[in-house]
Write a protein that holds these residues in place. Structure first.
Motif, short mmCIF file in Angstrom:
data_model
loop_
_atom_site.label_atom_id
_atom_site.label_comp_id
_atom_site.label_asym_id
_atom_site.label_seq_id
_atom_site.Cartn_x
_atom_site.Cartn_y
_atom_site.Cartn_z
N UNK A 1 34.32 -43.78 60.15
CA UNK A 1 33.36 -43.05 59.33
C UNK A 1 34.06 -42.03 58.43
N UNK A 2 35.02 -41.32 58.99
CA UNK A 2 35.77 -40.32 58.22
C UNK A 2 36.56 -40.98 57.09
N UNK A 3 37.12 -42.15 57.35
CA UNK A 3 37.86 -42.86 56.31
C UNK A 3 36.95 -43.22 55.14
N UNK A 4 35.75 -43.72 55.45
CA UNK A 4 34.80 -44.08 54.40
C UNK A 4 34.36 -42.84 53.61
N UNK A 5 34.17 -41.72 54.31
CA UNK A 5 33.76 -40.48 53.64
C UNK A 5 34.86 -39.96 52.72
N UNK A 6 36.11 -40.24 53.07
CA UNK A 6 37.24 -39.78 52.27
C UNK A 6 37.64 -40.78 51.19
N UNK A 7 36.87 -41.85 51.05
CA UNK A 7 37.16 -42.82 50.00
C UNK A 7 38.24 -43.81 50.34
N UNK A 8 38.61 -43.90 51.62
CA UNK A 8 39.63 -44.85 52.06
C UNK A 8 38.95 -45.92 52.91
N UNK A 9 38.96 -47.16 52.43
CA UNK A 9 38.28 -48.22 53.17
C UNK A 9 39.14 -48.64 54.35
N UNK A 10 38.62 -48.52 55.59
CA UNK A 10 39.42 -48.86 56.78
C UNK A 10 39.67 -50.35 56.90
N UNK A 11 40.66 -50.69 57.70
CA UNK A 11 41.00 -52.10 57.91
C UNK A 11 39.98 -52.74 58.83
N UNK A 12 39.30 -53.81 58.38
CA UNK A 12 38.32 -54.49 59.24
C UNK A 12 39.00 -55.16 60.42
N UNK A 13 38.17 -55.60 61.37
CA UNK A 13 38.68 -56.29 62.55
C UNK A 13 38.68 -55.38 63.76
N UNK A 14 39.39 -55.77 64.82
CA UNK A 14 39.44 -54.95 66.03
C UNK A 14 40.01 -53.56 65.74
N UNK A 15 39.35 -52.54 66.26
CA UNK A 15 39.80 -51.17 66.05
C UNK A 15 40.61 -50.66 67.23
N UNK A 16 40.89 -51.54 68.18
CA UNK A 16 41.74 -51.19 69.32
C UNK A 16 43.14 -51.71 69.12
N UNK A 17 43.80 -52.04 70.24
CA UNK A 17 45.21 -52.44 70.18
C UNK A 17 45.39 -53.96 70.14
#
Length: 280
Positions: A211-227
């Motif tokens: 959520x913070x990445x989207x708010x800062x204008x940086x689109x996060x990497x899709x897919x698993x958010x774990x390891x």
């Protein structure tokens, strides 16, 4: 009995009666009214809505897939074309335009767009975050993901933030059960292109980070958010630890040659017996 019901609820027809009674008993509020009646101030500025030139090209290509008497089959893909053009929602005049193209009553279009969760009859935020809440995701904690989003943005399910950045919603199974819990991030803000990305293996912490990445204008990497990678076991591989042997290493090639030779011999024997029988 039925006569008693009509005494208490004197509606002109049973359909109207049961619809109204059902709404009152279920306590459905404004959100439900938007979906069923498609009333929104944003619709007024779209009163003269029409497909763009590029959209008309897509419309013609889609209609060409179906026979003349089966144009209603194009309703679903045409609704996607509308959303691509308008930025993620379907104004009421646009729905009527789809009905004209498919030569069907407008109610047929409304039935589709109010049944499927991928169609939106009112404006959405730039990012529409839809949390999967079917059984596997629910078991894995989707409620905590939804609560994290709502608390962080100060909205409830179905609402859009005041800055128009986020809309929070839910969907049924999105087909990524092995990576539960997960959500899909939909972005129609750059029509006609759009994004529809899965974010999986979520925790409240990784949800806030996304959520913070989207708010800062940086689109996060899709897919698993774990390891883990894709949908591999969360604890690492338990099988196929090494590269499996190839055909030459297992002797498969030799066995195939032997089977081929034996088959050829059987065919020759059968042909010889047939020739002997033909002499009689």
């Amino acid at each position: 009995g039925a006569s008693g019901i009509f005494c208490f609820f004197p509606f002109p027809d049973t359909t109207h009666m049961f619809r109204t009674v059902g709404r009152r008993l279920s306590g459905l509020g404004p959100k439900h009214t938007k979906w069923t009646r498609h009333k929104d101030l944003a619709n007024f500025k779209y009163s003269q809505w029409d497909f763009s030139a590029d959209s008309y090209t897509k419309v013609k290509a889609i209609l060409a897939r179906y026979p003349e008497h089966k144009k209603q089959s194009a309703i679903l893909p045409l609704l996607h074309v509308v959303q691509e053009q308008t930025g993620g929602w379907i104004p009421a005049p646009a729905a009527r335009k789809v009905a004209e193209a498919c030569e069907c009553p407008p109610r047929r279009v409304y039935e589709c767009m109010t049944f499927y969760a991928m169609y939106h009859p009112y404006p959405q935020g730039k990012y529409h975050l839809l949390v999967c809440r079917t059984t596997p995701c629910m078991i894995r904690g989707c409620d905590s993901i939804l609560k994290t989003l709502c608390d962080a943005l100060g909205v409830v399910e179905g609402e859009t933030t005041k800055d128009g950045m986020f809309t929070i919603g839910t969907m049924e199974c999105l087909g990524a059960c092995v990576n539960a819990p997960m959500l899909v991030c939909v972005d129609y803000s750059n029509p006609p292109s759009y994004k529809w990305d899965y974010f999986e293996d979520l925790t409240p912490e990784t949800t806030l980070k996304m959520l913070e990445s989207l708010q800062n204008g940086v689109y996060p990497t899709p897919g698993p958010q774990g390891s883990r990678r894709l949908s591999e076991p969360a604890g690492g591989r338990t099988t196929l630890q090494a590269t499996p042997p190839g055909p030459t290493e297992t002797g498969l090639d030799d066995r195939l040659k032997e089977a081929s030779t034996a088959g050829a011999r059987r065919r020759e024997k059968a042909q010889e017996e047939w020739r002997k029988l033909s002499l009689y």
